[in-house]
Scaffold this active site. Structure first.
Site, mmCIF file in Angstrom:
data_model
loop_
_atom_site.group_PDB
_atom_site.id
_atom_site.type_symbol
_atom_site.label_atom_id
_atom_site.label_comp_id
_atom_site.label_asym_id
_atom_site.label_seq_id
_atom_site.Cartn_x
_atom_site.Cartn_y
_atom_site.Cartn_z
ATOM 1 C CD GLU A 199 18.721 -54.643 -14.882
ATOM 2 O OE1 GLU A 199 17.716 -54.900 -14.212
ATOM 3 O OE2 GLU A 199 19.833 -54.374 -14.379
ATOM 4 C CG ASN A 242 8.267 -51.866 -13.674
ATOM 5 O OD1 ASN A 242 8.725 -52.684 -12.900
ATOM 6 N ND2 ASN A 242 8.818 -50.683 -13.879
ATOM 7 N NE ARG A 300 17.392 -30.408 -17.870
ATOM 8 C CZ ARG A 300 17.270 -30.431 -19.203
ATOM 9 N NH1 ARG A 300 18.167 -31.016 -19.934
ATOM 10 N NH2 ARG A 300 16.236 -29.868 -19.767
ATOM 11 C CG HIS A 331 24.016 -39.776 -23.995
ATOM 12 N ND1 HIS A 331 24.378 -38.549 -23.477
ATOM 13 C CD2 HIS A 331 25.176 -40.334 -24.437
ATOM 14 C CE1 HIS A 331 25.675 -38.376 -23.606
ATOM 15 N NE2 HIS A 331 26.198 -39.467 -24.182
ATOM 16 C CG MET A 386 29.856 -31.140 -30.822
ATOM 17 S SD MET A 386 29.819 -32.002 -29.228
ATOM 18 C CE MET A 386 28.076 -32.221 -28.965
ATOM 19 C CD GLU A 441 27.696 -39.174 -27.721
ATOM 20 O OE1 GLU A 441 28.553 -38.400 -28.206
ATOM 21 O OE2 GLU A 441 27.624 -39.426 -26.510
#
Length: 161
Positions: free
Chosen positions: A78, A82, A103, A107, A138, A153
């Site tokens: 969603e 605004n 924080r 993601h 990674m 990601e």
């Protein structure tokens, strides 16, 4: 703990993030990431956009049925706009959740059948990367940024570590 009779019908339906400008965010999620607009609801001073991958045929339903069908599925994004943020020169943007202050949220993630091809396509489209496949330890995942700086990601569908 196994699901109980009280929770057996529960489904994870959607996640909401705020966007500054739907003219930037909708093309990113629809054209760049290939999501379908399942429903749009103008609520007066804000508009809700519900997007998902339509592997279940929802995208081909008439608008009214499509809007109702979103409550029976999982994996919806969603986007909340605004009204006025897109033209407000003093608007500072929303916290992506990956920097201070604010924080927390990190993601969303999508899976792709060929991550190298997907990343090459994102590169050719000028999509900003937070982490390329060649960055860090990674080497099987990437992170791209949406127009508001939210991290997306990118993960291969058949991940073998």
């Amino acid at each position: 703990m196994p699901r109980t009779a009280a929770t057996e019908s529960f489904k994870f339906n959607h996640t909401m993030i705020r966007i500054k400008d739907p003219k930037l965010s909708l093309p990113f999620y629809m054209d760049t990431l290939g999501m379908d607009l399942v429903s749009e609801q103008n609520m007066g001073d804000f508009t809700l956009y519900f997007l998902a991958y339509s592997h279940d045929g929802i995208a081909s339903l008439p608008a009214e049925q499509k809007a109702k069908a979103r409550f029976n599925r999982e994996g919806i994004l969603e986007l909340t706009h605004n009204h006025g943020t897109e033209s407000d020169p003093n608007f500072q943007g929303y916290a992506s959740g990956n920097a201070e202050p604010g924080r927390g949220f990190g993601h969303i993630a999508i899976t792709v059948s060929n991550i190298e091809e997907a990343c090459a396509r994102f590169e050719s489209l000028g999509v900003p990367f937070k982490k390329r496949l060649t960055d860090g330890k990674m080497r099987h995942i990437a992170f791209i940024l949406d127009p508001d700086g939210y991290w997306v990601e990118v993960v291969p569908q058949a991940l073998s570590l």
